[in-house]
Design an enzyme around this catalytic site. Structure first.
Site, mmCIF file in Angstrom:
data_model
loop_
_atom_site.group_PDB
_atom_site.id
_atom_site.type_symbol
_atom_site.label_atom_id
_atom_site.label_comp_id
_atom_site.label_asym_id
_atom_site.label_seq_id
_atom_site.Cartn_x
_atom_site.Cartn_y
_atom_site.Cartn_z
ATOM 1 N N LYS A 189 4.064 -11.601 9.414
ATOM 2 C CA LYS A 189 3.448 -11.449 8.092
ATOM 3 C C LYS A 189 3.884 -12.534 7.100
ATOM 4 C CE LYS A 189 3.189 -7.310 5.303
ATOM 5 N NZ LYS A 189 2.933 -5.873 5.496
ATOM 6 N N ARG B 240 0.836 -1.196 0.000
ATOM 7 C CA ARG B 240 0.000 0.000 0.000
ATOM 8 C C ARG B 240 0.875 1.252 0.000
ATOM 9 N NH1 ARG B 240 -3.917 0.146 4.624
ATOM 10 N NH2 ARG B 240 -2.152 -0.590 5.858
ATOM 11 N N ARG C 140 -1.032 -1.658 14.764
ATOM 12 C CA ARG C 140 0.102 -2.196 15.521
ATOM 13 C C ARG C 140 -0.371 -2.605 16.903
ATOM 14 N NH1 ARG C 140 1.894 -1.776 11.288
ATOM 15 N NH2 ARG C 140 3.790 -0.813 10.499
HETATM 16 P P1 ATP Z 1 2.348 -3.380 8.021
HETATM 17 O O1 ATP Z 1 1.262 -2.910 8.917
HETATM 18 O O2 ATP Z 1 2.808 -4.768 8.258
HETATM 19 O O3 ATP Z 1 3.465 -2.394 7.849
HETATM 20 P P2 ATP Z 1 1.060 -2.556 5.677
HETATM 21 O O4 ATP Z 1 -0.284 -3.112 5.382
HETATM 22 O O5 ATP Z 1 1.163 -1.164 6.105
HETATM 23 O O6 ATP Z 1 1.694 -3.553 6.668
HETATM 24 P P3 ATP Z 1 1.809 -3.282 3.060
HETATM 25 O O7 ATP Z 1 1.670 -2.057 2.283
HETATM 26 O O8 ATP Z 1 0.744 -4.307 2.997
HETATM 27 O O9 ATP Z 1 2.089 -2.855 4.524
HETATM 28 O O10 ATP Z 1 3.170 -4.033 2.688
HETATM 29 C C1 ATP Z 1 4.378 -3.345 2.520
HETATM 30 C C2 ATP Z 1 5.297 -3.584 3.704
HETATM 31 O O11 ATP Z 1 5.512 -4.981 3.900
HETATM 32 C C3 ATP Z 1 6.694 -3.019 3.433
HETATM 33 O O12 ATP Z 1 6.796 -1.723 3.940
HETATM 34 C C4 ATP Z 1 7.650 -3.985 4.149
HETATM 35 O O13 ATP Z 1 7.926 -3.543 5.454
HETATM 36 C C5 ATP Z 1 6.860 -5.272 4.265
HETATM 37 N N1 ATP Z 1 7.333 -6.328 3.345
HETATM 38 C C6 ATP Z 1 7.875 -6.219 2.118
HETATM 39 N N2 ATP Z 1 8.108 -7.417 1.582
HETATM 40 C C7 ATP Z 1 7.687 -8.333 2.487
HETATM 41 C C8 ATP Z 1 7.660 -9.748 2.514
HETATM 42 N N3 ATP Z 1 8.076 -10.495 1.496
HETATM 43 N N4 ATP Z 1 7.186 -10.336 3.632
HETATM 44 C C9 ATP Z 1 6.733 -9.616 4.668
HETATM 45 N N5 ATP Z 1 6.720 -8.274 4.697
HETATM 46 C C10 ATP Z 1 7.190 -7.641 3.619
#
Ligand code: ATP
Length: 269
Positions: free
Chosen positions: A131, A67, A266
């Site tokens: 994750k 995102r 979080r």
């Molecule tokens: P979160 O709350 O976990 O930060 P989000 O929903 O805000 O998640 P997303 O936009 O869904 O985040 O995913 C992007 C984030 O996921 C990146 O900023 C990085 O930190 C993390 N990420 C990137 N690649 C992977 C992966 N292969 N496995 C797990 N996490 C990853």
């Protein structure tokens, strides 16, 4: 890594009738499967505009995104990276709960395959609290009014050291059990469930999925923070989602419903 090569024919052999009309595309390498499909939503200049549902899966994705432009990293043979373009009859405003319904489809499929997972609002799949997969839904309207959703999913099957170091955070997980499975069968089963869920979502909206999502919710009853660009927006006890997919938080001032936007969840501790 010695994974079975992905193949459209092999994926096709594992599809239920719910997904038998989905076109299958396998590519060796691309920047982002979501970007590829979004560029083909009718109304643009693409040479091969979308005519119906398309699954596009890449052995290697070099510029995957989460995102708000955040990166999603993966490694060839160690990850499942795919996008599904789907035309909806529902109006755009009904799409709010779509990422959550997709989480239900992914989580239920993995659970059936022996990998229990939980869903972290709004769009993450957690295994053992970390994750395992991310979901990114991008929508675009076509000139005929059809709303196209391009649903991206990145799933960690294995977590090679280099990938872990590149992601640079400790709350990530992988599923070696799934990595031992034929990825074509895994993809076929995921797609079959996704197609059934998307058809149901288009008919009845998110309300039909709220209970299923709540049964899979991570951190239920825990004290959580809602962050907006790193700033705490809300704090409370996570109490499930409502019929629109909004997160319900029990706060000292009463129950509040939070709409996703680009917010992150979080644990407070
Ligand atoms: P979160 O709350 O976990 O930060 P989000 O929903 O805000 O998640 P997303 O936009 O869904 O985040 O995913 C992007 C984030 O996921 C990146 O900023 C990085 O930190 C993390 N990420 C990137 N690649 C992977 C992966 N292969 N496995 C797990 N996490 C990853």
């Amino acid at each position: 890594m010695n994974a079975t090569p992905l193949s459209a024919d092999a994926i096709g052999q594992h599809l239920a009738t719910s997904a038998s009309h989905v076109s299958l595309e396998v590519v060796a390498s691309t920047g982002s499967t979501n970007a590829d499909l979004l560029a083909r939503v009718p109304g643009g200049t693409a040479a091969a505009p979308l005519r119906g549902p398309v699954l596009r899966i890449a052995e290697e994705q070099t510029a995957g995104r989460g995102r708000a432009g955040r990166p999603w990293l993966s490694a060839a043979g160690a990850s499942l990276t795919f996008s599904l373009a789907w035309p909806f009859r529902s109006p755009l405003q009904r799409m709010v709960g779509l990422p959550l319904a997709i989480g239900v489809a992914v989580a239920e499929t993995l659970g059936q395959l022996g990998v229990p997972v939980q869903l972290k609002w709004p769009n993450d799949v957690l295994k053992d609290g970390a994750k395992l997969a991310g979901i990114l839904v991008e929508t675009q309207s076509a000139p005929d009014g059809t709303v196209w959703a391009v649903i991206g999913c990145g799933m960690n099957l294995l977590m090679p050291d280099e990938l872990e170091a590149a992601i640079g955070r400790s709350d990530i997980s992988s599923a070696p059990w799934l990595a031992r499975m034929d990825r074509n069968a895994l993809m076929g089963q995921l797609l079959s469930r996704l197609a059934a869920v998307l058809a149901e979502f288009d008919d009845v909206g998110f309300a039909a999925f709220a209970e299923r999502w709540n049964a899979l919710q991570a951190w239920r009853g825990e004290q959580v923070n809602i962050l907006d660009h790193g700033n705490i927006l809300q704090q409370g006890l996570a109490a499930g989602v409502d019929e629109h997919g909004r997160l319900l938080l029990d706060t000292p001032a009463g129950r509040v419903a939070v709409l996703s936007g680009d917010l992150s969840l979080r644990l407070a501790s």
